[in-house]
Design a protein around this motif. Structure first.
Motif, mmCIF file in Angstrom:
data_model
loop_
_atom_site.group_PDB
_atom_site.id
_atom_site.type_symbol
_atom_site.label_atom_id
_atom_site.label_comp_id
_atom_site.label_asym_id
_atom_site.label_seq_id
_atom_site.Cartn_x
_atom_site.Cartn_y
_atom_site.Cartn_z
ATOM 1 N N HIS A 61 6.361 4.639 4.945
ATOM 2 C CA HIS A 61 5.360 4.547 3.859
ATOM 3 C C HIS A 61 4.026 4.043 4.399
ATOM 4 O O HIS A 61 3.807 2.837 4.512
ATOM 5 N N HIS A 63 -0.370 4.881 4.480
ATOM 6 C CA HIS A 63 -1.552 5.615 4.009
ATOM 7 C C HIS A 63 -2.516 5.760 5.177
ATOM 8 O O HIS A 63 -3.060 4.762 5.665
ATOM 9 N N MET A 93 1.419 9.235 3.218
ATOM 10 C CA MET A 93 1.426 9.539 1.791
ATOM 11 C C MET A 93 0.321 10.535 1.421
ATOM 12 O O MET A 93 -0.718 10.596 2.087
ATOM 13 N N ASP A 153 2.634 9.127 -4.598
ATOM 14 C CA ASP A 153 2.319 7.700 -4.390
ATOM 15 C C ASP A 153 0.827 7.408 -4.418
ATOM 16 O O ASP A 153 0.000 8.166 -3.923
ATOM 17 N N HIS A 233 8.268 0.870 -2.399
ATOM 18 C CA HIS A 233 7.862 -0.551 -2.468
ATOM 19 C C HIS A 233 8.430 -1.320 -3.663
ATOM 20 O O HIS A 233 7.696 -1.777 -4.523
ATOM 21 N N ASP A 306 4.027 0.254 3.448
ATOM 22 C CA ASP A 306 2.987 0.640 2.482
ATOM 23 C C ASP A 306 1.606 0.265 3.042
ATOM 24 O O ASP A 306 0.734 -0.221 2.325
HETATM 25 ZN ZN LIG Z 1 1.759 3.506 -0.941
#
Ligand SMILES: [Zn+2]
Ligand SMILES: NC(=O)N[C@@H](CC(=O)O)C(=O)O
Ligand SMILES: [Zn+2]
Length: 429
Positions: A61, A63, A93, A153, A233, A306
């Protein structure tokens, strides 16, 4: 790369093969050649005495912000941050600009990542066009072009009917749908967890029920569709309980936890700390302990960061208006090692949640030191302490709540396909 690399005398932990022993690891022509005895001479030797040697970490996960917001992060800076954190495979993502909602973008990201050549980058395709929650994407085509799962997401797949269709369609091909579980009608306008801290600060909150209610809805839909459903998450006590119950029932439900959700609580935002503003928000101590219990009993199979880099300009504007997100690639391992130090997980169990488990869920070939596998290896010293300085972080995003904090556990080497891509604190290449 050609040649022979010997990683000498390390404590090899490879959960995929049940390995937990001190041995030599031989890498030949970029592949794992042998563990233990090998007839030959090394071109290069890494002395791993006293260190742990494990498969390159997987972070499912992340970005990466490219295309569209390269001032926050790009594929190159994100790849560099990954290997600095011991991560050799990342899933990115789709909330980029344009979104990863058509094959061209997925192919472009994969091509750029190969050019950078530091780590594997696996795109996660959007579930709906423009992440609007209305019309499904061509998931099959996205999958053929390298997308390993599907998610909107950044946003939830809020519409129950669309989510039902998405799960049914994904289920017919065995695709996994990853949900950012947030009922916006309950969380709209909120910046942090709803509770005593939000009251104290006079900042609007996001109640735990915003997460719980969407997970509950989705589990019902996943049951009906016999679909693979993964909660991104996870952060609440109620959410962990729902996933535990669904799994006990035999549903194909899985989840991941981010280090900030098991290491920190809402109290981190006292003092209006924008670097602790994240979605879902840091929650209560009871929630944090529930996430830890979920990790311990196996309800939560994966640790994923994340990693959400933002520019200072998006953060320095007060708690209510600051962007949501915490960077995580370079702190994932030291923060997570606390789970071993506190006796929650064994070292092999912890490593499995960052290697074999995400690999299995996503069907990746990485996450193992099997002979013949691509030699992606992370070497770390579990006991070395150091102080995190955000200015020294490799990521363009400096938005970390751990700036100035002591970390225990240091990645000393990252090896990608037999090539040393991080050593002595420097990314190579
Ligand atoms: Zn995320
Ligand atoms: N987690 C965050 O706080 N932010 C993520 C979006 C997301 O993961 O939902 C981002 O893209 O910035
Ligand atoms: Zn999210």
């Amino acid at each position: 790369m050609s040649g022979k690399l010997l990683i000498k005398n390390g404590h090899i932990i490879d959960p995929a093969n049940g390995l937990d022993e001190v041995a030599n690891l031989w890498i030949v022509e970029g592949k794992v050649a042998a563990i233990g005895a090998y007839d030959g001479e090394a071109d290069e030797v890494i002395d791993a005495d006293g260190k742990i040697v494990c498969p390159g970490l997987i972070d499912m996960h992340v970005h990466l912000r490219e295309p569209g917001q390269e001032w926050k992060e790009d594929i190159e800076s994100g790849s560099r941050a990954a290997v600095a954190g011991g991560v050799t495979s990342i899933c990115c993502m789709p909330n980029t600009g344009p979104h990863i909602d058509h094959a061209g973008i997925a192919l472009q990201i994969i091509a750029r990542a190969r050019q950078v050549g530091l780590c594997n980058v696996h795109p996660i395709g959007a579930v709906t066009k423009n992440l609007e929650g209305k019309e499904l994407t061509e998931m099959r085509e996205l999958s053929r072009c390298g997308c390993v799962a599907f998610s909107d997401d950044g946003l939830p797949i809020w519409h129950a009917g669309v989510m039902r269709k998405a799960l049914e369609y994904a289920s017919s091909f065995g695709f996994m749908v990853i949900q950012h579980a947030e009922e916006k009608q309950l969380t709209a306008g909120g910046a942090i967890n709803e509770g005593w801290v939000s009251t104290q600060l006079g900042v609007s909150g996001m109640p735990a029920e915003g997460e719980d209610s969407m997970i509950a809805r989705d589990i019902m839909l996943a049951r009906r569709a016999d679909a693979r459903y993964h909660v991104a998450h996870i952060s609440t006590q109620g959410g962990v309980a729902l996933v535990r119950k669904a799994r006990a029932e035999g549903l194909k439900v899985s989840t991941e936890a981010a280090p900030h959700h098991f290491a920190l609580t809402e109290e981190e935002v006292l003092g209006y700390n924008v670097d602790a503003k994240v979605s879902p928000p840091l929650r209560t101590e009871a929630d944090r302990l529930a996430v830890i219990e979920g990790l311990r009993d196996g309800t939560i199979e994966v640790i994923a960061t994340d990693h959400a880099p933002h520019h200072e300009d998006d953060k320095r504007c007060g708690l209510s208006c600051a962007a949501f997100g915490i960077v995580g690639l370079e702190t994932m391992l030291p923060v997570s090692l606390e789970l071993v130090r506190s006796g929650v997980l064994t070292m092999p169990d912890l490593i499995a949640k960052m290697t074999a488990n995400p690999a299995r869920l996503l069907g990746l070939e990485s996450g193992t030191l099997s002979v013949g596998a691509e030699a992606d290896v992370t070497i770390f010293d579990a006991d070395t302490t150091w102080v995190l300085d955000r200015e020294k972080m490799v990521s363009k995003g400096k938005n970390t709540p751990w700036h100035g904090k002591e970390m225990t556990g240091l990645v000393t080497h990252t090896v990608k396909a037999g090539r040393i891509v991080f050593a002595e604190g420097e990314v190579r290449g």
